[in-house]
Design an enzyme around this catalytic site. Structure first.
Site, mmCIF file in Angstrom:
data_model
loop_
_atom_site.group_PDB
_atom_site.id
_atom_site.type_symbol
_atom_site.label_atom_id
_atom_site.label_comp_id
_atom_site.label_asym_id
_atom_site.label_seq_id
_atom_site.Cartn_x
_atom_site.Cartn_y
_atom_site.Cartn_z
ATOM 1 N N GLY A 45 -1.030 0.196 38.286
ATOM 2 C CA GLY A 45 -1.523 1.225 37.383
ATOM 3 C C GLY A 45 -1.010 0.972 35.982
ATOM 4 C CD GLN A 50 2.618 1.972 31.450
ATOM 5 O OE1 GLN A 50 1.624 2.230 32.099
ATOM 6 N NE2 GLN A 50 3.648 1.317 31.966
ATOM 7 C CB CYS A 91 7.710 1.891 35.147
ATOM 8 S SG CYS A 91 6.736 2.287 33.686
ATOM 9 C CG LEU A 92 3.388 -2.685 34.812
ATOM 10 C CD1 LEU A 92 1.905 -2.735 34.463
ATOM 11 C CD2 LEU A 92 3.837 -3.995 35.438
ATOM 12 C CG HIS A 133 4.215 5.860 37.619
ATOM 13 N ND1 HIS A 133 5.488 5.455 37.931
ATOM 14 C CD2 HIS A 133 3.880 5.199 36.475
ATOM 15 C CE1 HIS A 133 5.907 4.587 37.008
ATOM 16 N NE2 HIS A 133 4.942 4.406 36.118
ATOM 17 C CD GLU A 134 0.091 4.509 35.796
ATOM 18 O OE1 GLU A 134 0.346 4.563 34.577
ATOM 19 O OE2 GLU A 134 0.618 3.683 36.553
ATOM 20 C CG HIS A 137 3.265 6.253 31.844
ATOM 21 N ND1 HIS A 137 4.408 5.863 31.175
ATOM 22 C CD2 HIS A 137 3.208 5.475 32.947
ATOM 23 C CE1 HIS A 137 5.008 4.891 31.847
ATOM 24 N NE2 HIS A 137 4.302 4.634 32.941
HETATM 25 ZN ZN ZN Z 1 4.855 3.284 34.368
#
Ligand code: ZN
Length: 164
Positions: A45, A50, A91-92, A133-134, A137
């Site tokens: 995701g 991000q 998380c990226l 999670h997204e 963000h």
């Molecule tokens: Zn993330």
């Protein structure tokens, strides 16, 4: 086009994102770049902030057998959440780290698709985790804010929530 992923400490990750208002070619290009960036990083995701875009746009692909594939989610609203699942999550934007995070086992959201049409999506398990999670963000919230504890390499667990 693969974009640069911002990492923890960047102020853009802490802003509340604005709604998508124009469903135009620029949005289409943004979503394409987000998907390219997510796949290149082996993520499940990615949210627009991000890559430094403060808009309410998410892409998710849990890459599960028989799963829905790529989902593009704009202006999501949580309709229902139930149950509980605890597990490792990454998380990226927080490279090389994982944490144990408790999320709902099931969620239902309303959102707009790329044409601005209203849609609903239900998710269990990893998909529910990714949606939560997204959506966090978009509010400037990162999983490290809610994790119970940090997970280290040598105690990798099952049901991994992947990098998002
Ligand atoms: Zn993330």
């Amino acid at each position: 086009m693969v974009r640069k992923i911002l990492t923890l400490g960047d102020k853009a990750l802490r802003k509340v994102c604005n709604p998508i208002e124009k469903f135009d070619i620029r949005l289409k290009l943004l979503l394409r770049d987000m998907a390219d960036t997510m796949y290149k990083a082996n993520g499940v995701g990615l949210a627009a902030p991000q890559i430094g875009i403060l808009r309410r746009a998410i892409v998710i692909d849990t890459q599960e057998e028989g799963g829905p594939g790529l989902i593009e989610i704009l202006n999501p609203v949580l309709l229902e959440a139930s149950g509980e699942q605890g597990g490792p999550e990454g998380c990226l934007s927080v490279p090389e780290r994982r944490g144990y995070v408790v999320r709902p086992e099931y969620v239902k959201i309303r959102y707009q698709n790329i044409r601005g049409e209203s849609c609903e999506l239900e998710g269990h398990g990893l998909l529910a985790r990714a949606i939560c999670h997204e959506m966090d963000h978009l509010e400037g919230i990162i999983y490290v804010d809610k994790m119970d504890y940090e997970i280290f390499e040598d105690d990798q667990q099952e049901n991994d929530g992947g990098e998002q």
